[in-house]
Design a protein around this motif. Structure first.
Motif, PDB file in Angstrom:
ATOM      1  N   ASP A  25       0.817  -1.221   0.000  1.00  0.00           N
ATOM      2  CA  ASP A  25       0.000   0.000   0.000  1.00  0.00           C
ATOM      3  C   ASP A  25       0.847   1.266   0.000  1.00  0.00           C
ATOM      4  OD1 ASP A  25      -2.155  -1.629   0.035  1.00  0.00           O
ATOM      5  OD2 ASP A  25      -2.472  -1.506   2.207  1.00  0.00           O
ATOM      6  N   ARG A  74       6.951  -0.783  -5.736  1.00  0.00           N
ATOM      7  CA  ARG A  74       7.026  -0.918  -4.273  1.00  0.00           C
ATOM      8  C   ARG A  74       6.692  -2.359  -3.924  1.00  0.00           C
ATOM      9  NH1 ARG A  74       4.465   2.801   0.360  1.00  0.00           N
ATOM     10  NH2 ARG A  74       6.265   4.014  -0.299  1.00  0.00           N
ATOM     11  N   ARG A 107       1.288   8.566  -0.723  1.00  0.00           N
ATOM     12  CA  ARG A 107       2.152   9.637  -1.222  1.00  0.00           C
ATOM     13  C   ARG A 107       3.008   9.189  -2.415  1.00  0.00           C
ATOM     14  NH1 ARG A 107       0.583  10.945   3.518  1.00  0.00           N
ATOM     15  NH2 ARG A 107       0.658   8.701   3.802  1.00  0.00           N
TER      16      ARG A 107
HETATM   17  N1   CP Z   1       6.370   8.187   2.665  1.00  0.00           N
HETATM   18  C1   CP Z   1       5.741   7.203   1.997  1.00  0.00           C
HETATM   19  O1   CP Z   1       6.375   6.352   1.380  1.00  0.00           O
HETATM   20  O2   CP Z   1       4.389   7.255   2.065  1.00  0.00           O
HETATM   21  P1   CP Z   1       3.404   6.224   1.361  1.00  0.00           P
HETATM   22  O3   CP Z   1       3.582   4.909   2.049  1.00  0.00           O
HETATM   23  O4   CP Z   1       2.031   6.803   1.581  1.00  0.00           O
HETATM   24  O5   CP Z   1       3.779   6.145  -0.075  1.00  0.00           O
END
Ligand code: CP
Length: 518
Positions: free
Chosen positions: A56, A112, A59
């Motif tokens: 998940d 990711r 940002r």
């Molecule tokens: N800082 C960061 O990686 O936030 P997310 O997990 O929302 O992408």
């Protein structure tokens, strides 16, 4: 555009040199200015972005999506929850297939995953595949891999620190607070902060969540001055200077085992900011957080949002500008002729053989009573090895190399021991590779009997790259090459570090004898 970065994957921070990182920040600053003035036209429809978020994100995913759209790229959002990954397809197979759907475009894969080192393994295998079948090699950007690294978060963090410091790179004093053990944004700081000439890092975490040795050592090697504190109360109560940059991270509960989860409330009270602490901050101080922060027990109280200390809103906005600059810089131009990267072949094992008369009398006796030319005497000097460690290493060597070592005759002399082991040896290249890799940092040599009265001493420079040896396995169970991650088509590869030891090519886990399992 930073043309020298075209077609380059960014799997860890150090994939960009320090001058490249600094020019990325200059480009991001120009883009921020142009976008805010509405003067940044989308202009590049020859490229595409594949967003593959197998974990998940808010940002990182949304800033990359907006960055790609701002650049005019075709944007593909991979639906991980409804893909054939659920049918045990490897990510290598998945990405190889996706490459075929954008054959004439410069593709950037933003990935990711909890699988550490995934981007590096894909960058290696897809570059080979694309060259073989005549596709444009895709570029990979690591959008966070397990507890390993989060390079693009690091770039936006450094960009934000530079804004606070008026773009001065002479020095930085920063406090890192929270889960330093499992937080990948913290681990990336060991390289990202190198853009500053003088670096002081205050590490604030309970002992159980302190920065792993690997990153402490890296920071020290990079010349950073480190100060350790167990809690924010201890930090604000000490006589030293409080840093003007406070960087908070959340507890990475999803990566904690039971023993750590049991201490959650203890960890929270040690690393949560209170409003009364703000008066201890120096003039101009800013508080940062990669976010998300915990909604029920926020690391930074919501009341801080409307104060001058709030640096995290601008920090997260900067993600959009920095990622726009990064994607623009690394996406390959499909119209330009591709120049294959010519990498020098890694040094293989360099063996030196010399006749010697300096032979252990015990071995000479064994050799003369049973003149078998395959018999050898192995001598290993460990700088600080306990006899039990030597025995473990020898057991490993015996099992993995099928060497018939006469275990009982292993001699151990003190802690700077010269360990001599007569053994039956088949002197083939695979065996030698194995031996000199396992004992790479020891003064290891093999003496064997060439003919009844001639003995030869074999020494070697360890190989630069280790792959394909029996028992080779990254000890990190979250590494893309570890069997637990089920990426069966990724074989373990270790690279020799400067100085001593090896590190996993994918997840950077440093290893000595533990890169072999039996
Ligand atoms: N800082 C960061 O990686 O936030 P997310 O997990 O929302 O992408």
């Amino acid at each position: 555009m930073l043309s020298n970065m075209e077609g380059r994957s960014v799997c860890v921070v150090s994939d960009l040199s320090i001058p490249e990182q600094l020019s990325l920040y200059r480009r991001a600053s120009e883009i921020k200015d142009q976008i805010q003035k509405g003067e940044f036209p989308p202009n590049d429809s020859s490229k595409c972005a594949y967003l593959m978020f197998l974990e998940d994100s808010t940002r990182t995913k949304e800033s990359f999506r907006n960055a790609a759209e701002t650049l005019g790229f075709r944007v593909n959002i991979f639906d991980a929850t409804h893909s054939s990954i659920s049918k045990s397809e490897t990510l290598n197979d998945t990405v190889r297939m996706l490459c075929g759907y954008t054959p004439s475009m410069g593709s950037v894969f933003v990935i990711r995953s909890k699988t550490e080192g995934l981007c590096r393994s894909l960058a290696d295998s897809m570059s080979e595949y694309a060259n073989r079948v005549g596709l444009i090699p895709p570029t990979f950007i690591n959008a966070g891999d397990g507890r390993h690294e989060h390079p693009t978060q690091e770039f936006l963090d450094e960009f934000t620190f530079l804004e606070q410091l008026g773009n001065r790179t002479d020095e930085i004093h920063i406090a890192l607070v929270g889960d330093l053990l499992l937080g990948r944004t913290i681990h990336s700081k060991a390289d990202g902060l190198r853009i500053f000439n003088k670096v002081t890092v205050d590490l604030i975490a309970p002992l159980e969540l302190q920065l792993p040795d690997q990153y402490v050592n890296k920071m020290k090697k990079n010349g950073f001055k480190l100060n350790f504190f167990g809690s924010l109360d201890e930090y604000f109560g000490q006589p030293g200077q409080v840093a003007p940059i406070l960087y908070f991270t959340r507890l990475q509960l999803e990566r904690m085992d039971k023993s750590l989860l049991e201490k959650e409330s203890q960890f929270r009270s040690a690393t949560t900011l209170r409003m009364d602490m703000l008066k201890k901050l120096p003039q101009g101080a800013k508080i940062y957080h990669p976010l998300p922060r915990h909604g029920d027990t926020p690391e930074i109280p919501f009341e801080v949002d409307k104060t001058v200390f709030n640096g995290y809103d601008e920090q997260s906005r900067n993600g959009y500008f920095v990622r726009t600059a990064l994607m623009q810089s690394v996406a390959a131009d499909p119209k330009k002729p591709r120049i294959s990267e010519i990498r020098p072949a890694p040094r293989t094992l360099q063996i030196d053989e010399q006749e010697t008369t300096n032979v252990n009398p015990m071995f000479k006796h064994l050799a003369s009573s049973n003149p078998n030319h395959n018999e050898a005497w192995i001598e290993i000097r460990l700088p600080s090895g306990k006899p039990s460690d030597v025995r473990k290493a020898i057991t490993k060597m015996r099992v993995l190399s099928n060497t018939d070592i006469l275990d009982g005759s292993c001699q151990v002399v003190g802690t700077r021991g010269s360990h001599t082991i007569p053994c039956a040896l088949t002197k083939d290249e695979n065996w030698l590779n194995f031996f000199f890799t396992l004992f790479a940092d020891c003064d290891a040599k093999i003496i064997y009997q060439k003919s009844p009265n001639v003995f030869v001493r074999v020494t070697a420079e360890p190989p630069e790259i280790v792959r394909g040896l029996k028992g080779l396995c990254c000890p990190n169970t979250a590494c893309v090459s570890h069997p637990d991650m089920k990426q069966r088509d990724v074989q373990p590869v270790f690279e020799r570090m400067n100085g001593t030891g090896y590190k996993c090519r994918y997840c950077d886990r440093e290893s000595r004898g533990d890169m072999f399992t039996i």
